[in-house]
Scaffold this active site. Structure first.
Site, PDB file in Angstrom:
ATOM      1  N   ASN A 152       8.090   4.292   4.135  1.00 56.17           N
ATOM      2  CA  ASN A 152       8.488   2.901   3.912  1.00 56.17           C
ATOM      3  C   ASN A 152       9.623   2.748   2.902  1.00 56.17           C
ATOM      4  OD1 ASN A 152       6.179   3.909   2.367  1.00 56.17           O
ATOM      5  ND2 ASN A 152       6.304   1.983   1.254  1.00 56.17           N
ATOM      6  N   CYS A 325       4.427  -2.321  -3.668  1.00 59.48           N
ATOM      7  CA  CYS A 325       3.081  -2.067  -4.181  1.00 59.48           C
ATOM      8  C   CYS A 325       3.108  -1.387  -5.539  1.00 59.48           C
ATOM      9  CB  CYS A 325       2.297  -1.208  -3.202  1.00 59.48           C
ATOM     10  SG  CYS A 325       2.619  -1.652  -1.522  1.00 59.48           S
TER      11      CYS A 325
HETATM   12  N1  PMP Z   1       1.046   2.267   3.912  1.00 58.32           N
HETATM   13  C1  PMP Z   1       2.353   1.984   3.858  1.00 58.32           C
HETATM   14  C2  PMP Z   1       3.331   2.964   4.408  1.00 58.32           C
HETATM   15  C3  PMP Z   1       2.796   0.767   3.317  1.00 58.32           C
HETATM   16  O1  PMP Z   1       4.109   0.495   3.247  1.00 58.32           O
HETATM   17  C4  PMP Z   1       1.833  -0.147   2.826  1.00 58.32           C
HETATM   18  C5  PMP Z   1       2.284  -1.451   2.234  1.00 58.32           C
HETATM   19  N2  PMP Z   1       2.861  -2.313   3.187  1.00 58.32           N
HETATM   20  C6  PMP Z   1       0.470   0.199   2.926  1.00 58.32           C
HETATM   21  C7  PMP Z   1       0.116   1.413   3.458  1.00 58.32           C
HETATM   22  C8  PMP Z   1      -0.611  -0.723   2.412  1.00 58.32           C
HETATM   23  O2  PMP Z   1      -0.558  -1.946   3.013  1.00 58.32           O
HETATM   24  P1  PMP Z   1      -1.391  -3.200   2.406  1.00 58.32           P
HETATM   25  O3  PMP Z   1      -0.883  -3.390   1.001  1.00 58.32           O
HETATM   26  O4  PMP Z   1      -1.025  -4.332   3.308  1.00 58.32           O
HETATM   27  O5  PMP Z   1      -2.821  -2.846   2.433  1.00 58.32           O
END
Ligand code: PMP
Length: 389
Positions: A152, A325
């Site tokens: 990501n 995050c």
């Molecule tokens: N895995 C990846 C690759 C992410 O980019 C994200 C955040 N979008 C997550 C897991 C966790 O997603 P969430 O915060 O919606 O639980």
């Protein structure tokens, strides 16, 4: 100038078609899928419809392989802890790539409290997992290996089929976090040889509050959330039918439009990369070609990502410095350190993630704003003044 939103990896608007489709599950069709009356059955049918659409998106064997969760974080936790704890008798080793999301890395680390050994496999300077190192790290005691489909923060797409072959020659299960890749590039869990795969609703233009874990038929895992036994006993708790129905419809639309949308976005992405790399001492992060169609990520010497983000916001252009995050810590991104950047280099990152609203007309204002931002910040930067001497 109208707003240009280029942070789709952090959050996306819910597609209007999804919203229209799922709205009744907030009002008239408000049933609990566990209730046996007709309103409950309506909700249950919506969930089964969503399961089928999501199974189709990833070419799963059948819809019962899909377990709904409240988020991708929860699906990653279920995969890691669920496999680890259920298969303790088979071995106590888990392996992970150095660029996984925190929602994979942290539960992996946590397993150490149950006596597991936890090994990180490095990636090269473009973010591709070191396959030789993976091969020598795996043993017959490795119960779980986790490598993401695509990253990501740097957009790199991993060679999942090769990784799967290596994992299954020695170890047991391969878990793949496909949050960044799903709906962007084709995924076929059967051909790719994937045992568990994580998806997120809000990364597919679906509502927040739903995620899913694909579990290959025959793979056994322990529940991490106990209660009423919903989702084959793997994820207890009343289901978020609105978000789940929306996630299903979002998956159906993504599957239908993926190819066309990728072909539309790739030239925009490439033009952005070409224009932004004209800036002195600017570099692409991640793989130059094996990258997600909507993803352009950079680093600029002598300046800081947070200042870039805030300056770009003054032009009403929203970008990211990496993972939303982990933006609460001032630590540089573990992903950028893993591709070999020094701390000071990793601090100067900017990530652009394009979406359905992005057009070729955005390239010129975004490149211009980036150029002006970088020049302005470098004038203020003591590091840059040292360099100019
Ligand atoms: N895995 C990846 C690759 C992410 O980019 C994200 C955040 N979008 C997550 C897991 C966790 O997603 P969430 O915060 O919606 O639980």
């Amino acid at each position: 100038m109208p707003r240009i939103y280029l942070d789709h990896a952090s959050s996306m608007p819910v597609d209007n078609r999804v919203l229209e489709f799922a709205k009744p599950y907030l009002s008239s069709s408000h049933g609990n899928p566990s209730s046996l009356h007709s309103v409950g059955l309506e909700a249950k049918r919506a969930m089964e419809d969503a399961r089928t659409k999501i199974a189709d998106l990833i070419h799963a064997e059948n819809e019962s392989t899909i377990i709904f969760t409240g988020s991708a974080t929860e699906a990653n936790n279920l995969a890691v802890r669920g496999i680890g704890l259920r298969n303790i008798a088979q071995g106590k080793e888990v392996v992970v790539s150095a660029i996984e999301h925190m929602s994979v890395l942290n539960p992996m680390k946590e397993l150490q409290k149950n006596g597991f050994s936890f090994t990180t496999v490095p990636v090269d300077s473009t973010g591709i997992v070191d396959l030789k190192k993976l091969e020598t790290t795996l043993t017959k005691n490795t119960v779980l290996t986790s490598v993401m489909y695509a990253n990501n923060e740097i957009g790199t797409i991993e060679p999942i089929r090769q990784i799967s072959t290596i994992v299954h020659e020695k170890g047991m299960y391969l878990h793949v976090d496909a949050v960044a890749a799903a709906g962007r590039i084709p995924i076929d869990v059967q051909k790719d040889g994937i045992d568990l795969l994580t998806l997120s609703s809000n990364d597919l233009y679906g509502p927040q509050g739903a995620g899913a874990l694909y579990v290959k038929p025959g793979v056994k895992l322990q529940s991490v959330l106990l209660g009423g036994g919903q989702e084959r006993g793997l994820r207890s708790g009343t289901e978020n039918v609105f978000a789940i129905a929306g996630m299903g419809e979002a998956a159906r639309i993504a599957q239908q439009e993926m190819q066309q949308e990728s072909s539309r976005l790739i030239p925009i992405r490439d033009k952005l990369i070409k224009e932004i790399l004209k800036i002195d001492q600017s570099y692409l992060t991640g793989h130059p070609t094996q990258r997600l169609p909507h993803h352009a990520s950079f680093r600029f010497s002598y300046i800081e990502g947070e200042s870039i983000l805030l300056n770009m916001d003054m032009y009403d252009i929203q970008v990211s410095t990496g993972s939303a995050c982990s933006s609460k810590t001032l630590e540089p991104s573990h992903v950028l350190l893993a591709i070999g950047l020094k701390h000071e280099q990793a601090h100067g990152s900017m990530v652009l993630t394009l979406g359905r609203s992005t057009t070729m007309d955005d390239v010129q204002p975004v490149s211009k704003a980036t150029y002006e931002t970088v020049q302005r910040l470098r004038k203020l930067s003591p590091m840059s003044q040292e360099w100019r001497k």
